[in-house]
Write a protein that holds these residues in place. Sequence first.
Motif, PDB file in Angstrom:
ATOM      1  N   GLY A 102     -18.432  -6.965 -17.157  1.00 46.91           N
ATOM      2  CA  GLY A 102     -18.989  -6.677 -15.840  1.00 46.91           C
ATOM      3  C   GLY A 102     -18.061  -7.103 -14.719  1.00 46.91           C
ATOM      4  O   GLY A 102     -17.866  -6.375 -13.733  1.00 46.91           O
ATOM      5  N   VAL A 103     -17.442  -8.286 -14.866  1.00 46.18           N
ATOM      6  CA  VAL A 103     -16.456  -8.750 -13.879  1.00 46.18           C
ATOM      7  C   VAL A 103     -15.261  -7.804 -13.851  1.00 46.18           C
ATOM      8  O   VAL A 103     -14.737  -7.466 -12.776  1.00 46.18           O
ATOM      9  N   SER A 104     -14.812  -7.373 -15.032  1.00 47.46           N
ATOM     10  CA  SER A 104     -13.678  -6.440 -15.111  1.00 47.46           C
ATOM     11  C   SER A 104     -13.997  -5.125 -14.391  1.00 47.46           C
ATOM     12  O   SER A 104     -13.139  -4.557 -13.712  1.00 47.46           O
ATOM     13  N   LEU A 105     -15.238  -4.643 -14.554  1.00 47.04           N
ATOM     14  CA  LEU A 105     -15.626  -3.400 -13.879  1.00 47.04           C
ATOM     15  C   LEU A 105     -15.561  -3.547 -12.365  1.00 47.04           C
ATOM     16  O   LEU A 105     -15.194  -2.597 -11.659  1.00 47.04           O
ATOM     17  N   CYS A 106     -15.908  -4.710 -11.866  1.00 44.82           N
ATOM     18  CA  CYS A 106     -15.764  -4.960 -10.417  1.00 44.82           C
ATOM     19  C   CYS A 106     -14.305  -4.818 -10.009  1.00 44.82           C
ATOM     20  O   CYS A 106     -13.989  -4.246  -8.956  1.00 44.82           O
ATOM     21  N   GLY A 107     -13.388  -5.335 -10.839  1.00 44.56           N
ATOM     22  CA  GLY A 107     -11.964  -5.190 -10.557  1.00 44.56           C
ATOM     23  C   GLY A 107     -11.511  -3.754 -10.605  1.00 44.56           C
ATOM     24  O   GLY A 107     -10.742  -3.294  -9.750  1.00 44.56           O
ATOM     25  N   TYR A 108     -11.998  -2.996 -11.593  1.00 40.63           N
ATOM     26  CA  TYR A 108     -11.665  -1.567 -11.696  1.00 40.63           C
ATOM     27  C   TYR A 108     -12.086  -0.815 -10.431  1.00 40.63           C
ATOM     28  O   TYR A 108     -11.313  -0.029  -9.857  1.00 40.63           O
ATOM     29  N   TYR A 109     -13.336  -1.021 -10.014  1.00 41.39           N
ATOM     30  CA  TYR A 109     -13.857  -0.268  -8.872  1.00 41.39           C
ATOM     31  C   TYR A 109     -13.168  -0.650  -7.573  1.00 41.39           C
ATOM     32  O   TYR A 109     -12.903   0.218  -6.726  1.00 41.39           O
ATOM     33  N   LEU A 110     -12.862  -1.936  -7.395  1.00 44.67           N
ATOM     34  CA  LEU A 110     -12.138  -2.326  -6.183  1.00 44.67           C
ATOM     35  C   LEU A 110     -10.737  -1.736  -6.190  1.00 44.67           C
ATOM     36  O   LEU A 110     -10.212  -1.338  -5.148  1.00 44.67           O
ATOM     37  N   ALA A 111     -10.126  -1.647  -7.371  1.00 49.16           N
ATOM     38  CA  ALA A 111      -8.810  -1.019  -7.486  1.00 49.16           C
ATOM     39  C   ALA A 111      -8.873   0.448  -7.067  1.00 49.16           C
ATOM     40  O   ALA A 111      -8.016   0.935  -6.316  1.00 49.16           O
ATOM     41  N   SER A 112      -9.891   1.163  -7.543  1.00 49.49           N
ATOM     42  CA  SER A 112     -10.018   2.585  -7.179  1.00 49.49           C
ATOM     43  C   SER A 112     -10.288   2.747  -5.683  1.00 49.49           C
ATOM     44  O   SER A 112      -9.900   3.760  -5.088  1.00 49.49           O
ATOM     45  N   PHE A 113     -10.915   1.745  -5.071  1.00 58.73           N
ATOM     46  CA  PHE A 113     -11.236   1.812  -3.649  1.00 58.73           C
ATOM     47  C   PHE A 113      -9.999   1.583  -2.776  1.00 58.73           C
ATOM     48  O   PHE A 113      -9.853   2.203  -1.716  1.00 58.73           O
ATOM     49  N   LEU A 114      -9.084   0.729  -3.211  1.00 63.11           N
ATOM     50  CA  LEU A 114      -7.936   0.347  -2.379  1.00 63.11           C
ATOM     51  C   LEU A 114      -6.598   0.925  -2.838  1.00 63.11           C
ATOM     52  O   LEU A 114      -5.599   0.750  -2.143  1.00 63.11           O
ATOM     53  N   ILE A 115      -6.569   1.602  -3.975  1.00 67.34           N
ATOM     54  CA  ILE A 115      -5.285   2.015  -4.521  1.00 67.34           C
ATOM     55  C   ILE A 115      -4.589   3.077  -3.667  1.00 67.34           C
ATOM     56  O   ILE A 115      -3.367   3.226  -3.713  1.00 67.34           O
ATOM     57  N   ASP A 116      -5.344   3.816  -2.852  1.00 64.80           N
ATOM     58  CA  ASP A 116      -4.744   4.828  -1.969  1.00 64.80           C
ATOM     59  C   ASP A 116      -4.563   4.332  -0.539  1.00 64.80           C
ATOM     60  O   ASP A 116      -4.077   5.091   0.304  1.00 64.80           O
ATOM     61  N   ASN A 117      -4.960   3.093  -0.268  1.00 69.17           N
ATOM     62  CA  ASN A 117      -4.814   2.554   1.085  1.00 69.17           C
ATOM     63  C   ASN A 117      -3.337   2.291   1.379  1.00 69.17           C
ATOM     64  O   ASN A 117      -2.676   1.536   0.663  1.00 69.17           O
ATOM     65  N   LYS A 118      -2.814   2.914   2.420  1.00 68.30           N
ATOM     66  CA  LYS A 118      -1.379   2.838   2.709  1.00 68.30           C
ATOM     67  C   LYS A 118      -0.923   1.438   3.128  1.00 68.30           C
ATOM     68  O   LYS A 118       0.276   1.139   3.097  1.00 68.30           O
ATOM     69  N   LEU A 119      -1.857   0.586   3.544  1.00 67.60           N
ATOM     70  CA  LEU A 119      -1.483  -0.778   3.940  1.00 67.60           C
ATOM     71  C   LEU A 119      -1.474  -1.730   2.745  1.00 67.60           C
ATOM     72  O   LEU A 119      -1.017  -2.875   2.870  1.00 67.60           O
ATOM     73  N   TYR A 120      -2.009  -1.275   1.617  1.00 77.13           N
ATOM     74  CA  TYR A 120      -2.045  -2.119   0.412  1.00 77.13           C
ATOM     75  C   TYR A 120      -1.438  -1.355  -0.756  1.00 77.13           C
ATOM     76  O   TYR A 120      -0.308  -1.569  -1.105  1.00 77.13           O
ATOM     77  N   GLY A 121      -2.193  -0.476  -1.346  1.00 76.69           N
ATOM     78  CA  GLY A 121      -1.646   0.472  -2.308  1.00 76.69           C
ATOM     79  C   GLY A 121      -1.224  -0.087  -3.650  1.00 76.69           C
ATOM     80  O   GLY A 121      -1.531  -1.217  -4.024  1.00 76.69           O
ATOM     81  N   ARG A 122      -0.481   0.765  -4.383  1.00 73.24           N
ATOM     82  CA  ARG A 122      -0.171   0.471  -5.776  1.00 73.24           C
ATOM     83  C   ARG A 122       0.714  -0.756  -5.977  1.00 73.24           C
ATOM     84  O   ARG A 122       0.387  -1.659  -6.734  1.00 73.24           O
ATOM     85  N   LYS A 123       1.859  -0.772  -5.289  1.00 67.30           N
ATOM     86  CA  LYS A 123       2.856  -1.812  -5.564  1.00 67.30           C
ATOM     87  C   LYS A 123       2.339  -3.203  -5.221  1.00 67.30           C
ATOM     88  O   LYS A 123       2.497  -4.148  -6.002  1.00 67.30           O
ATOM     89  N   HIS A 124       1.709  -3.346  -4.062  1.00 62.24           N
ATOM     90  CA  HIS A 124       1.161  -4.642  -3.673  1.00 62.24           C
ATOM     91  C   HIS A 124       0.049  -5.066  -4.636  1.00 62.24           C
ATOM     92  O   HIS A 124      -0.075  -6.247  -4.976  1.00 62.24           O
ATOM     93  N   MET A 125      -0.763  -4.099  -5.062  1.00 62.97           N
ATOM     94  CA  MET A 125      -1.862  -4.406  -5.964  1.00 62.97           C
ATOM     95  C   MET A 125      -1.340  -4.936  -7.301  1.00 62.97           C
ATOM     96  O   MET A 125      -1.848  -5.931  -7.834  1.00 62.97           O
TER      97      MET A 125
END
Length: 670
Positions: A398-421
Amino acid sequence: MTDYGPAAPHGPDMSGRHPSMVTPNFDMNQDEAKMFDKLLKPDDSYDANGVYWADMSWFKRARFVMHTDAIEARRELGNIWAMAKKDPLAPVGFYFRNMVLPGAGLGLEGYVLFSIGNLKPLFQKGFPACWGTGKGQGTACSPTWLAAIEYMEIVGIIFGQITVGIIGDWLGRRWGLIQDATIMFLGLIMLTAMWGTTYNGWIICYVWSLFFYGVGVGGEYPMTATSGMENAVGSGKISTKEDRLHRGRKVTSAFLMQGWGQFFNQVLLILLLLIFHHGSGNPPYSKVATQWTFRISFAIPAVGTLWLVYYRTFKMKSASKQLQLQKKKSNVTGYDTESLKMTFTHFGGRIIATAGAWYMNDVFFYGNKLFQSEFIGVVTNHSNSIMPGWLYNLVNVGVSLCGYYLASFLIDNKLYGRKHMQTLGFLMDFILFMIPAFNLEYYTSAAHIREFQTMYFLSSFFNQFGPNSVTFIAAAECYPTAVRATAHGFSAAVGKLGALTAAVLYNYIDTQTKFYVVPWFGLAGVFLSVCFLPDTTGLDLKEQERRWAFIRAGRGNEYHGVAVHPKHLSWWERMRGLSKQYDADLDYKQRVEEMRKEWELLMQEKFDEKAGQLNQDDWEDLEHEYSHEVHEYFKKTSRSPVLNGQEKRVPPMSGQNTAPNDAINEKRAA
């Protein structure tokens, strides 16, 4: 005199004059300039002055990104509300079609793959003669075959990742997807029905069933990543907002189905054991209850996998469309070996990043289990029941799923994105392993076990909200379409070597040593991410394909677009001087010229297709049709062609069949 050939939209001339070979006296108007700006400089990536978001100062960039994202969020929420008003379940159906179905294979893979670790404690209690570790137990089975359960599963996955990745680029994504589902279905039948006249024979059957199933599992990685990404990009020549703003979310949302697979597997195992063990989860566990539990747990996903075979066969017939278009463009019919060679030459640093970071992540992913075995024993006072371990694992998923969903929410954000994540995820896992490593006795004591437990859950969260999600998408979008599945499969296979390293290494060192060793893989992941991983957040994937077309043609140094912007290149690529090629103004001129040539080519192909079917008496009709089509184009684009009164000949296209043009010009001369 009427012009016989297809005119072409040349776009705004940067010098102020319009270089039309058909209408030399024409000057562009503001409407046409706006039309090209809308196509080439979309407002989700460029400001009102035509400045690319990565070229802005940090303050302006932050304001632009937040404003763009706010507009898009309102639009999406509005669409969801509109769907819900018509049908309250419509948003659920939308999520199922666009997020669940693309990741269904990974969901089933996560269910079965992680059930192996969940079933191990049940087998140890239900079949002590084979699995037991106490005095006089575990003598009925070969230790070598028991250890091979984890090894052969990983070997099968590696084999599938490499071979199916190549098949996906050779025969197409659709055939790779169908093959994966079919292999997984047959593997589940084998797992459900596995048997042996002796315990050791049963274990051998178990091992080879897992190997066979693992081949299908391995193929799911490159196939799900590439098909999901190319579905987001689309098959047209013009890029889409879905690609630029939501490509990462779409792929990550499919990938997180792996987490749901783990969740449902653990839930079903708990329920099945309670059903077949007379409502009790406490030992002793009978052989009958154990067998019914594990066999039914494998039979249930077999039904879903059979449906997946049907769905991919009859409902995903266009899954290979993007690859087919790329092959047609490059005049390749089979496997594009030339692109594979050039990928290693031009993108060698990226291969180090995607494959190397995946290797480091999988060592961490399996190392995370080190926490669980330590704190559960203390919390439960070393209970002999398997239920506490299963329940804590359910919380961890369940904790891992929270991480998955937050990743999908921020992975396209240009101020954060893939590399920083990915970098932050590796760094946090390094810290969370390093803290207890040098004070293990303190944190595993009854007084401080809660702090240890918290670090366990946080390490799971940052693993999903970091490298485990990013490695999956980066290994696909860093490479061209022609070899995307191969590159992803290779990166994933190297990652599974990390899992194999952990499986072997952990058998030879004690828990304290494991905590000394594992953190450094996280630090190595930080180094690889910072130095070799390009940041593809916000990068139009079709722009990357455009750069690849230049490289494929041997003119890589003539490309000046955003794919070589310093923001989208790794530190290693910038040190090699690739970012010096970036020139926004020169690139805009090139893109306008490319659009002109594409339009001319399209018109020429249409003209050639019709001309080849006509006889000499039909030329006048063909002339009239194309004259009308050209004037319709001018009308739609607010252009008023001015002819200088001279007779025009049809301009032959470079590399095209000029026979129809010659026939027309000969007719004119006559």
